[in-house]
Design a protein around this motif. Structure first.
Motif, mmCIF file in Angstrom:
data_model
loop_
_atom_site.group_PDB
_atom_site.id
_atom_site.type_symbol
_atom_site.label_atom_id
_atom_site.label_comp_id
_atom_site.label_asym_id
_atom_site.label_seq_id
_atom_site.Cartn_x
_atom_site.Cartn_y
_atom_site.Cartn_z
ATOM 1 N N MET A 143 0.921 -1.225 -0.134
ATOM 2 C CA MET A 143 -0.083 0.185 -0.014
ATOM 3 C C MET A 143 1.089 1.271 -0.096
ATOM 4 O O MET A 143 0.585 2.058 -0.602
ATOM 5 N N LEU A 197 1.714 1.792 -3.482
ATOM 6 C CA LEU A 197 0.944 2.508 -4.114
ATOM 7 C C LEU A 197 0.554 3.946 -3.932
ATOM 8 O O LEU A 197 0.276 4.660 -4.804
ATOM 9 N N LEU A 240 0.414 7.136 -6.238
ATOM 10 C CA LEU A 240 -0.856 7.689 -6.526
ATOM 11 C C LEU A 240 -0.961 9.119 -6.311
ATOM 12 O O LEU A 240 -1.322 9.914 -7.002
ATOM 13 N N TYR A 297 -7.485 4.303 2.685
ATOM 14 C CA TYR A 297 -7.941 3.196 1.906
ATOM 15 C C TYR A 297 -9.054 2.465 2.606
ATOM 16 O O TYR A 297 -9.283 2.261 3.596
ATOM 17 N N THR A 351 -12.090 -0.862 0.961
ATOM 18 C CA THR A 351 -12.462 -1.905 0.153
ATOM 19 C C THR A 351 -13.286 -1.753 -1.104
ATOM 20 O O THR A 351 -13.394 -2.590 -2.174
ATOM 21 N N LYS A 401 -12.886 0.493 -8.069
ATOM 22 C CA LYS A 401 -12.986 -0.241 -9.224
ATOM 23 C C LYS A 401 -11.571 -0.054 -10.182
ATOM 24 O O LYS A 401 -10.665 -1.025 -10.018
ATOM 25 N N ILE A 436 -8.635 1.287 -9.724
ATOM 26 C CA ILE A 436 -7.820 1.570 -9.182
ATOM 27 C C ILE A 436 -6.714 0.345 -8.882
ATOM 28 O O ILE A 436 -5.493 0.430 -9.104
ATOM 29 N N ALA A 437 -7.710 -0.657 -8.972
ATOM 30 C CA ALA A 437 -6.799 -2.162 -9.018
ATOM 31 C C ALA A 437 -7.462 -3.122 -9.916
ATOM 32 O O ALA A 437 -7.198 -4.418 -9.654
ATOM 33 N N SER A 438 -7.878 -2.702 -10.852
ATOM 34 C CA SER A 438 -8.603 -3.501 -11.784
ATOM 35 C C SER A 438 -9.446 -4.639 -11.468
ATOM 36 O O SER A 438 -9.277 -5.871 -11.875
ATOM 37 N N PHE A 458 -9.689 -5.583 -8.148
ATOM 38 C CA PHE A 458 -9.214 -6.082 -6.793
ATOM 39 C C PHE A 458 -9.987 -5.105 -5.826
ATOM 40 O O PHE A 458 -10.145 -4.089 -6.143
ATOM 41 N N ILE A 501 -10.134 -2.675 -3.648
ATOM 42 C CA ILE A 501 -9.498 -1.494 -3.052
ATOM 43 C C ILE A 501 -10.354 -0.401 -3.354
ATOM 44 O O ILE A 501 -10.727 -0.037 -4.564
ATOM 45 N N SER A 502 -10.362 0.438 -2.428
ATOM 46 C CA SER A 502 -10.941 1.689 -2.903
ATOM 47 C C SER A 502 -9.767 2.865 -1.927
ATOM 48 O O SER A 502 -9.200 2.624 -1.192
#
Length: 210
Positions: free
Chosen positions: A1, A4, A8, A21, A23, A186, A188-190, A192, A194-195
Motif C-alpha cells: 500500500m 501504491l 498515486l 484506503y 475496500t 474499481k 484503481i486495482a482492476s 481487486f 481496493i478503494s
C-alpha cells in the motif's frame, strides 16, 4: 500500500495530498462524508438526481439512479437532500441546475448545516451523462463561498475511463474544479477490492486516528 501511495499521490488533482484506503466504492463515499462532517462540524449532504453512490445503508439515501436500491429499507439516513443534475438532453441546463440548487438553499437548507455537496462528474447508472464543462467550476465556487466541501465521486469515472486519470481534473472541465475530497475504486486495482479517498491534510486531520 505504501508503494501504491507513492505512485498515486503525485497523480492526484493539485492540492490533494493524503489518502485513506478501503475496500469498496460505497465505503469510500461514506468515509468521504464522514471526513466532511468532521472537518466542517456540519451534518447535511446534497446529492444530485440520477447519481449512484452505493448500496450500503449510508449511501442508499444518496443514490437516486433507481428506486429499487431504496425499496423496503427505509427510513434512510437523514440529512440527504437531492437537487437536479444538469442533464441537457432532458432540458436541465447548467443555469437551470444552479438555479434549483440556489433555491434549495434559500427555501430548504441553510449553509451552516451542509457539510458536503457530492457529485459524479459523469453520471454512471443515471445515464452516462457528463456534467456540462462549466458546471463543476460553478458548483465548486458555490460550495467554497458557503464553507461546504465538494466531493467528487469518481468510483466509476476514475483511472482513465473518461480519457483523463480523473474526470474532474480533465481538460474538459478546465482543470479548475478540483474537489476537496475525491473518491475512487474499481479501476484503481482492476477489480481487486481496493478503494480510496483522497483529500487535503487539514481535512483528513479532522478525524481522530483509529
Amino acid at each position: 500500500m505504501l508503494e501504491l501511495t507513492d505512485i498515486l499521490i503525485p497523480s492526484l488533482p493539485k492540492g490533494l495530498d493524503t489518502i485513506f484506503y478501503g475496500t469498496t466504492g460505497a465505503e469510500a463515499v461514506e468515509n468521504a462524508v464522514k471526513m466532511a462532517r468532521a472537518y466542517t462540524g456540519k451534518h447535511s449532504t446534497v446529492v444530485f438526481r440520477g447519481g449512484y453512490h452505493g448500496r450500503t445503508f449510508g449511501t442508499m439515501g444518496m443514490t437516486t439512479s433507481s428506486r429499487i436500491y431504496r425499496q423496503k429499507f427505509g427510513p434512510l439516513l437523514s440529512g440527504i437532500h437531492v437537487t437536479p443534475f444538469p442533464y441537457e438532453y432532458h432540458g436541465v441546463t447548467s443555469d437551470i441546475a444552479m438555479k434549483a440548487l440556489e433555491e434549495m438553499f434559500k427555501e430548504v437548507l441553510h449553509e451552516d448545516d451542509v457539510a458536503a455537496i457530492v457529485i459524479e462528474p459523469v453520471l454512471g447508472e443515471g445515464g452516462y451523462v457528463p456534467a456540462p464543462p462549466d458546471f463543476l467550476k460553478r458548483l465548486k465556487d458555490f460550495a467554497s463561498q458557503r464553507d461546504i466541501l465538494l466531493i467528487c465521486d469518481e468510483v466509476q469515472t476514475g483511472f482513465g475511463r473518461t480519457g483523463s486519470l480523473f474526470s474532474c481534473d480533465s481538460d474538459y472541465y478546465g482543470n479548475d474544479a478540483v474537489p476537496d475530497i475525491l473518491t475512487m475504486a474499481k479501476g484503481i486495482a482492476s477489480g481487486f477490492p481496493i478503494s480510496a479517498v483522497a483529500t487535503r491534510r487539514k481535512i483528513s486531520d479532522a478525524l481522530e486516528p483509529g
